[in-house]
Scaffold this motif. Structure first.
Motif, PDB file in Angstrom:
ATOM      1  N   ALA A 129       0.793  -1.228  -0.002  1.00 61.19           N
ATOM      2  CA  ALA A 129       0.003  -0.043  -0.054  1.00 61.19           C
ATOM      3  C   ALA A 129       0.830   1.337  -0.039  1.00 61.19           C
ATOM      4  O   ALA A 129       0.273   2.344  -0.329  1.00 61.19           O
ATOM      5  CB  ALA A 129      -1.031   0.037   1.283  1.00 61.19           C
ATOM      6  N   SER A 130       1.981   1.129   0.263  1.00 62.55           N
ATOM      7  CA  SER A 130       3.057   2.420   0.436  1.00 62.55           C
ATOM      8  C   SER A 130       2.988   3.331  -0.896  1.00 62.55           C
ATOM      9  O   SER A 130       3.020   4.477  -0.607  1.00 62.55           O
ATOM     10  CB  SER A 130       4.391   1.821   0.671  1.00 62.55           C
ATOM     11  OG  SER A 130       4.999   0.866  -0.151  1.00 62.55           O
ATOM     12  N   SER A 131       2.846   2.665  -1.990  1.00 61.16           N
ATOM     13  CA  SER A 131       3.184   3.254  -3.233  1.00 61.16           C
ATOM     14  C   SER A 131       1.821   4.225  -3.321  1.00 61.16           C
ATOM     15  O   SER A 131       1.987   5.598  -3.643  1.00 61.16           O
ATOM     16  CB  SER A 131       3.147   2.313  -4.442  1.00 61.16           C
ATOM     17  OG  SER A 131       4.557   1.868  -4.407  1.00 61.16           O
ATOM     18  N   ALA A 132       0.689   3.847  -3.048  1.00 66.46           N
ATOM     19  CA  ALA A 132      -0.499   4.549  -3.212  1.00 66.46           C
ATOM     20  C   ALA A 132      -0.555   5.444  -2.204  1.00 66.46           C
ATOM     21  O   ALA A 132      -1.029   6.793  -2.573  1.00 66.46           O
ATOM     22  CB  ALA A 132      -1.749   3.482  -3.142  1.00 66.46           C
ATOM     23  N   LEU A 133      -0.188   5.173  -0.826  1.00 62.49           N
ATOM     24  CA  LEU A 133      -0.223   6.061   0.119  1.00 62.49           C
ATOM     25  C   LEU A 133       0.703   7.640  -0.100  1.00 62.49           C
ATOM     26  O   LEU A 133       0.198   8.731  -0.180  1.00 62.49           O
ATOM     27  CB  LEU A 133       0.215   5.593   1.374  1.00 62.49           C
ATOM     28  CG  LEU A 133      -0.693   4.704   1.865  1.00 62.49           C
ATOM     29  CD1 LEU A 133       0.023   3.943   3.370  1.00 62.49           C
ATOM     30  CD2 LEU A 133      -1.892   5.334   2.523  1.00 62.49           C
ATOM     31  N   ALA A 134       1.881   7.298  -0.890  1.00 60.22           N
ATOM     32  CA  ALA A 134       2.713   8.214  -1.482  1.00 60.22           C
ATOM     33  C   ALA A 134       1.877   9.174  -2.451  1.00 60.22           C
ATOM     34  O   ALA A 134       2.042  10.256  -2.333  1.00 60.22           O
ATOM     35  CB  ALA A 134       3.894   7.680  -1.954  1.00 60.22           C
ATOM     36  N   ALA A 135       1.477   8.512  -3.616  1.00 61.44           N
ATOM     37  CA  ALA A 135       0.931   9.115  -4.619  1.00 61.44           C
ATOM     38  C   ALA A 135      -0.253  10.077  -4.082  1.00 61.44           C
ATOM     39  O   ALA A 135      -0.660  11.166  -4.693  1.00 61.44           O
ATOM     40  CB  ALA A 135       0.294   8.097  -5.595  1.00 61.44           C
ATOM     41  N   ASN A 136      -1.047   9.393  -3.050  1.00 59.30           N
ATOM     42  CA  ASN A 136      -2.263  10.059  -2.492  1.00 59.30           C
ATOM     43  C   ASN A 136      -1.764  11.383  -1.539  1.00 59.30           C
ATOM     44  O   ASN A 136      -2.433  12.347  -1.757  1.00 59.30           O
ATOM     45  CB  ASN A 136      -3.158   9.346  -1.450  1.00 59.30           C
ATOM     46  CG  ASN A 136      -3.727   8.115  -2.454  1.00 59.30           C
ATOM     47  OD1 ASN A 136      -4.178   8.481  -3.592  1.00 59.30           O
ATOM     48  ND2 ASN A 136      -4.047   6.980  -1.467  1.00 59.30           N
ATOM     49  N   LEU A 137      -0.631  11.401  -1.217  1.00 52.45           N
ATOM     50  CA  LEU A 137      -0.146  12.499  -0.190  1.00 52.45           C
ATOM     51  C   LEU A 137       0.168  13.787  -1.604  1.00 52.45           C
ATOM     52  O   LEU A 137       0.039  14.896  -1.090  1.00 52.45           O
ATOM     53  CB  LEU A 137       0.906  12.406   0.592  1.00 52.45           C
ATOM     54  CG  LEU A 137       1.595  13.477   1.191  1.00 52.45           C
ATOM     55  CD1 LEU A 137       0.762  14.045   2.178  1.00 52.45           C
ATOM     56  CD2 LEU A 137       2.869  13.198   1.918  1.00 52.45           C
ATOM     57  N   PHE A 138       0.924  13.273  -2.445  1.00 54.53           N
ATOM     58  CA  PHE A 138       1.127  14.188  -3.613  1.00 54.53           C
ATOM     59  C   PHE A 138       0.098  14.903  -4.166  1.00 54.53           C
ATOM     60  O   PHE A 138       0.123  16.020  -4.439  1.00 54.53           O
ATOM     61  CB  PHE A 138       2.114  13.573  -4.464  1.00 54.53           C
ATOM     62  CG  PHE A 138       3.393  13.127  -3.981  1.00 54.53           C
ATOM     63  CD1 PHE A 138       4.221  13.679  -2.765  1.00 54.53           C
ATOM     64  CD2 PHE A 138       4.015  11.617  -4.500  1.00 54.53           C
ATOM     65  CE1 PHE A 138       5.197  13.084  -2.333  1.00 54.53           C
ATOM     66  CE2 PHE A 138       5.188  11.287  -3.838  1.00 54.53           C
ATOM     67  CZ  PHE A 138       5.860  12.068  -2.847  1.00 54.53           C
ATOM     68  N   TYR A 139      -1.113  14.065  -4.298  1.00 51.41           N
ATOM     69  CA  TYR A 139      -2.328  14.585  -4.894  1.00 51.41           C
ATOM     70  C   TYR A 139      -2.765  15.800  -3.962  1.00 51.41           C
ATOM     71  O   TYR A 139      -3.509  16.677  -4.566  1.00 51.41           O
ATOM     72  CB  TYR A 139      -3.178  13.434  -5.271  1.00 51.41           C
ATOM     73  CG  TYR A 139      -4.232  14.229  -6.023  1.00 51.41           C
ATOM     74  CD1 TYR A 139      -4.122  14.712  -7.275  1.00 51.41           C
ATOM     75  CD2 TYR A 139      -5.614  14.188  -5.659  1.00 51.41           C
ATOM     76  CE1 TYR A 139      -5.178  15.004  -8.032  1.00 51.41           C
ATOM     77  CE2 TYR A 139      -6.703  14.535  -6.349  1.00 51.41           C
ATOM     78  CZ  TYR A 139      -6.429  14.988  -7.371  1.00 51.41           C
ATOM     79  OH  TYR A 139      -7.403  15.621  -8.517  1.00 51.41           O
ATOM     80  N   ARG A 140      -2.778  15.628  -2.561  1.00 52.87           N
ATOM     81  CA  ARG A 140      -3.426  16.270  -1.668  1.00 52.87           C
ATOM     82  C   ARG A 140      -2.658  17.890  -1.888  1.00 52.87           C
ATOM     83  O   ARG A 140      -3.222  18.725  -1.405  1.00 52.87           O
ATOM     84  CB  ARG A 140      -3.124  16.073  -0.216  1.00 52.87           C
ATOM     85  CG  ARG A 140      -4.253  15.009   0.170  1.00 52.87           C
ATOM     86  CD  ARG A 140      -4.449  15.040   1.432  1.00 52.87           C
ATOM     87  NE  ARG A 140      -5.185  16.198   2.054  1.00 52.87           N
ATOM     88  CZ  ARG A 140      -5.112  16.865   3.091  1.00 52.87           C
ATOM     89  NH1 ARG A 140      -4.382  16.260   4.209  1.00 52.87           N
ATOM     90  NH2 ARG A 140      -5.655  17.953   3.448  1.00 52.87           N
ATOM     91  N   TYR A 141      -1.303  17.905  -2.396  1.00 55.93           N
ATOM     92  CA  TYR A 141      -0.732  19.067  -2.623  1.00 55.93           C
ATOM     93  C   TYR A 141      -1.776  19.765  -3.514  1.00 55.93           C
ATOM     94  O   TYR A 141      -1.777  20.878  -3.511  1.00 55.93           O
ATOM     95  CB  TYR A 141       0.452  18.664  -3.134  1.00 55.93           C
ATOM     96  CG  TYR A 141       1.238  20.327  -3.936  1.00 55.93           C
ATOM     97  CD1 TYR A 141       1.860  20.899  -2.778  1.00 55.93           C
ATOM     98  CD2 TYR A 141       1.116  20.542  -4.920  1.00 55.93           C
ATOM     99  CE1 TYR A 141       2.361  22.253  -3.226  1.00 55.93           C
ATOM    100  CE2 TYR A 141       1.520  21.815  -5.757  1.00 55.93           C
ATOM    101  CZ  TYR A 141       2.346  22.575  -4.832  1.00 55.93           C
ATOM    102  OH  TYR A 141       2.796  23.445  -5.195  1.00 55.93           O
ATOM    103  N   TYR A 142      -2.086  19.128  -4.852  1.00 54.66           N
ATOM    104  CA  TYR A 142      -3.009  19.783  -5.693  1.00 54.66           C
ATOM    105  C   TYR A 142      -4.171  20.170  -5.309  1.00 54.66           C
ATOM    106  O   TYR A 142      -4.648  21.467  -5.298  1.00 54.66           O
ATOM    107  CB  TYR A 142      -3.030  18.891  -6.843  1.00 54.66           C
ATOM    108  CG  TYR A 142      -4.533  19.261  -7.746  1.00 54.66           C
ATOM    109  CD1 TYR A 142      -4.309  20.398  -8.476  1.00 54.66           C
ATOM    110  CD2 TYR A 142      -5.464  18.737  -7.590  1.00 54.66           C
ATOM    111  CE1 TYR A 142      -5.429  20.760  -9.127  1.00 54.66           C
ATOM    112  CE2 TYR A 142      -6.563  19.227  -8.540  1.00 54.66           C
ATOM    113  CZ  TYR A 142      -6.397  20.174  -9.241  1.00 54.66           C
ATOM    114  OH  TYR A 142      -7.628  20.656  -9.780  1.00 54.66           O
TER     115      TYR A 142
END
Length: 764
Positions: free
Chosen positions: A399-412
């Protein structure tokens, strides 16, 4: 001097505690690159100095290709050989000698200041002024101040009054009014500190024990750490300084204030009570508005003072920091919440560190799993994005990959920066989704399954051949896998719509439809493993199965019910919402396994419980966090060293994740949001009844400012979006009659159209 009734001041009447590790309770200052902390001791002061780039140890080797062994995992599991399945990857890496080791943070050194002749201290105060980023100690006629210059990374200390002291650094050489400290890491890298004393009205001399000052009117200490061989360069920089303490502090204070006052929060009336008094109240179950405001501001302060966040920030006092898992609570607490609202660029910097090693992310996917796309491991080896551990807890945490991507999307979501979304974040998310497109397999029911899988800090409650599992880092279908991947697909769909990428939206939608429905266990808590043979353990510290509440927020806003079989059942099986099951899960963990929790889990529980929309549950969890991990300086430690019952009873270390968890919980009690929904004061409790907030961030690209008083049902809400968006706004039940033309339906103002750059004002 700072006003002691201010919500931006932490103060106390005694020096730091912890005789063997006083840095755990010190006053902290920082520039984002250099950190310093002082204990406030009257006679034997210590100033600990850290540099963000100083790390030690670690080892990175080539990642060998073991993907040909990956199918064995699934074959062993299908044949019932679970222990064999768990060991495949770690065993293959051991055979090939892949044994990466994470590097760790170390402090530069400690300046020791031994004062004499000050007499018995009367009217002692140690004060941290968060708005000016300055620590002060006063007593008798003495005044001592400390800050780190944001424009130069110089640590500046000033003592006024008749000053007699000896300044030293262990292992340093003393020459005149200079101290030179140099050392090497275990890897052979140079680092050090240059210190200059500027003495007024006294005498100064270098002696074997240090630089000695006698009968001075004031002493200013200028110290700057360096990495590499910059001693001569740093000396010239310090030598050229002719300014007074006040003139050195002024430009640094101006930079800090602009950052600090960008986002603001105030509650009700302030008290002048000391921090230790407020903390004693909290440990007795009495929460105060002053304490909440101070500690919310303190988390904001920490996010500004330390860039490149780690659980120790810039104030580590140990020779070797504890390795930590980035995507198991830490990143979401440190970079999300108040950190993302105040310092969103830190998230972009983190993204950049992964983009730099995009080839490594592809190697992780291809050479371990035989898959395409990006795999972002929970731990990375130094100077790379390769797996930082060959242990199953890292290799199987998919799950770590998706958690990383989701945090970066929160920037947007927070910034509304469509340019960065299109050029950087969306391509990264697509590469992560590419991995899951290969990795996810359909089961007999036509829904996705994950194997191998791992739910951090949890060992299933199964037995194998009559024995309980121990040191076991393997499972199938961890709930966090589907929560994280589900949020990633939601984010991709939302991003695709924003960017007009219609071609991929259908793919993401079809994948979303194949995710399994989550499940509740017999106690009405969310199961940690869904559609899996693995069962929940009674005692565990893992909490990622509750990520649907926070930070992902999917179950907080898009809930659904499932039937479950309770321990005692009468008639048909009852139904429970997944949101309620997540809330129940937190309560169960605390009741059954409170003694194995730590600051990261308690901080995350607090933010998650804010999404219960039950103000008393949220308040209770915040009190548990405060009374378990916080010191009188405002710092959060890794666990409760006193044995209070809601965390590990062991030797603690600094873990500011607890600080950020508290700030996230307070913020989520005030506002909650997703793409198209805003909740106002959803979990506000008595100590939050009156307040004012400025520029709070939302997940629909808008900033919120508001003034409220629940006692007389008054609210002025201002929403300023970065782009056009239509939202529903849910209001606290206290607000019934709006002054606006829009009507409320069951406390909800529906389809409010917000125009980019225009402030919408709603009043009650």
């Amino acid at each position: 001097m700072a006003k002691l009734d201010s919500g931006t001041v932490i103060w106390d009447k005694s020096p730091a505690g912890f005789p063997d590790a006083r840095w755990l309770d010190s006053l902290v200052v920082g520039s984002g690159t250099v950190g310093a902390s002082m204990t406030g001791a009257v006679a034997n002061e210590s100033i600990l100095i850290n540099h963000i780039a100083l790390r030690d140890g670690g080892k990175t080797t080539a990642l060998q290709d073991v993907s040909d062994k990956f199918p064995q995992i699934r074959k062993f599991y299908a044949d019932g050989k679970i222990l064999d399945a768990e060991a495949v990857l770690a065993r293959e890496f051991e055979k090939k000698g892949y044994n990466p080791q994470m590097d760790y943070q170390i402090p530069v050194c400690t300046l020791k200041l031994n004062f004499t002749g000050d007499g018995f201290p009367l009217n002692y105060r140690r004060i941290l002024d968060m708005e000016s980023a300055e620590a002060t100690v006063t007593f008798n006629e003495q005044e001592r101040k400390l800050f780190v210059a944001r424009n130069s990374d110089i640590v500046v200390f000033n003592a006024k009054g008749k000053v007699n002291l000896t300044v030293s650094v262990e292992g340093a050489r003393h020459e005149g009014n200079w101290i030179y400290f140099s050392a090497k890491t275990s890897n052979g890298d140079d680092y050090g500190l240059v210190t200059r004393l500027v003495v007024s009205g006294g005498i100064v001399a270098a002696r074997p024990e240090g630089v000695v000052v006698e009968a001075a009117d004031s002493v200013m200490i200028l110290a700057k750490p360096y990495i590499g061989s910059d001693e001569t360069k740093v000396k010239k920089e310090l030598e050229a300084i002719k300014l007074t303490y006040a003139k050195l502090h002024a430009p640094s204070e101006a930079i800090h204030k602009r950052l600090f006052n960008k986002v603001r929060l105030e509650f009700g009336e302030k008290t002048t009570d000391s921090q230790s008094m407020l903390m004693n109240f909290a440990r007795e179950g009495v929460l105060t508005s002053t304490l909440l405001e101070r500690l919310w501001n303190f988390a904001k302060y920490l996010s500004i003072c330390t860039d490149g966040l780690s659980p120790s920030g810039l104030w580590l006092g140990e020779g070797k920091s504890v390795n930590y898992s980035m995507w198991n609570n830490a990143a979401q607490l440190l970079y999300g919440g108040i950190g993302l609202a105040v310092n969103p660029d830190s998230v972009l910097e983190l993204l950049g560190s992964y983009e730099k090693f995009a080839d490594d992310l592809r190697k992780n996917a291809s050479r371990v799993f035989g898959m395409t796309g990006f795999f972002v491991p929970d731990k990375t080896a130094p100077g790379s994005a390769l797996f930082g551990s060959a242990c199953g807890s890292t290799l199987h945490f998919v799950a770590s990959s998706a958690l990383a991507a989701n945090l970066f999307y929160r920037y947007y979501l927070v910034t509304g920066d469509a340019k960065v979304l299109k050029s950087r974040i969306y391509p990264f998310m697509q590469s992560v989704a590419e991995f899951y497109g290969d990795f996810l397999k359909l089961d007999a029911n036509g829904t996705y399954s994950t194997m191998p899988s791992y739910s951090p800090n949890s060992i299933p409650g199964n037995t194998i051949q009559g024995k309980r599992l121990e040191n076991f880092h393997f499972a199938t279908n961890s709930t966090i896998d589907f929560l994280a991947v589900g949020a990633l697909l939601d984010n991709l769909i939302h991003a695709g719509e924003a960017l007009g990428d219609d071609d991929n939206i259908q793919l993401w939608t079809e994948m979303k439809g194949k995710l399994p429905r989550l499940q509740a266990n017999e106690s009405g808590g969310i199961r940690e493993w869904t559609n899996s043979a693995f069962v929940d353990a009674r005692v565990a510290s893992g909490n990622l199965q509750n990520y649907g509440l926070y930070p992902l927020k999917t179950l907080s806003f898009n809930d659904y019910e499932v039937a479950y079989q309770p321990k005692v059942s009468v008639g048909a099986n009852p139904k429970i919402s997944m949101r309620q099951a997540s809330i129940n899960s937190i309560s169960q963990r605390l009741n059954l396994a409170g003694f194995v929790q730590d600051a990261k889990t308690l901080g995350m529980y607090a933010a998650q419980m804010a999404h219960s929309q039950d103000s008393e549950l949220a308040r209770e969890m915040i009190l548990k966090l405060l009374s378990s991990t916080f010191t009188n300086s405002g710092l959060s430690l890794s666990n409760d060293w006193r044995g209070g019952g809601f965390s590990l009873n062991a030797k603690p270390t600094l873990d500011i994740c607890g600080n950020f968890g508290l700030a996230a919980a307070v913020t989520e009690c005030l506002i909650q949001s997703n793409f198209n929904t805003l909740r106002i004061l959803p979990s506000a409790f008595e100590e939050m009844a009156i307040g004012e907030a400025t520029d709070l961030a939302t997940d629909f690209g808008a900033r919120i400012s508001m003034m409220w008083n629940l006692n007389n049902s008054r609210l002025v809400l201002k929403i300023t979006p970065k782009h056009n968006v239509t939202i529903d706004i849910h209001f606290h039940p206290a607000f019934k009659k709006t002054k606006n033309k829009e009507r409320l339906e069951d406390g909800v103002m529906r389809k409010v159209q917000l125009v980019a750059g225009k402030t919408t004002v709603i009043e009650f």
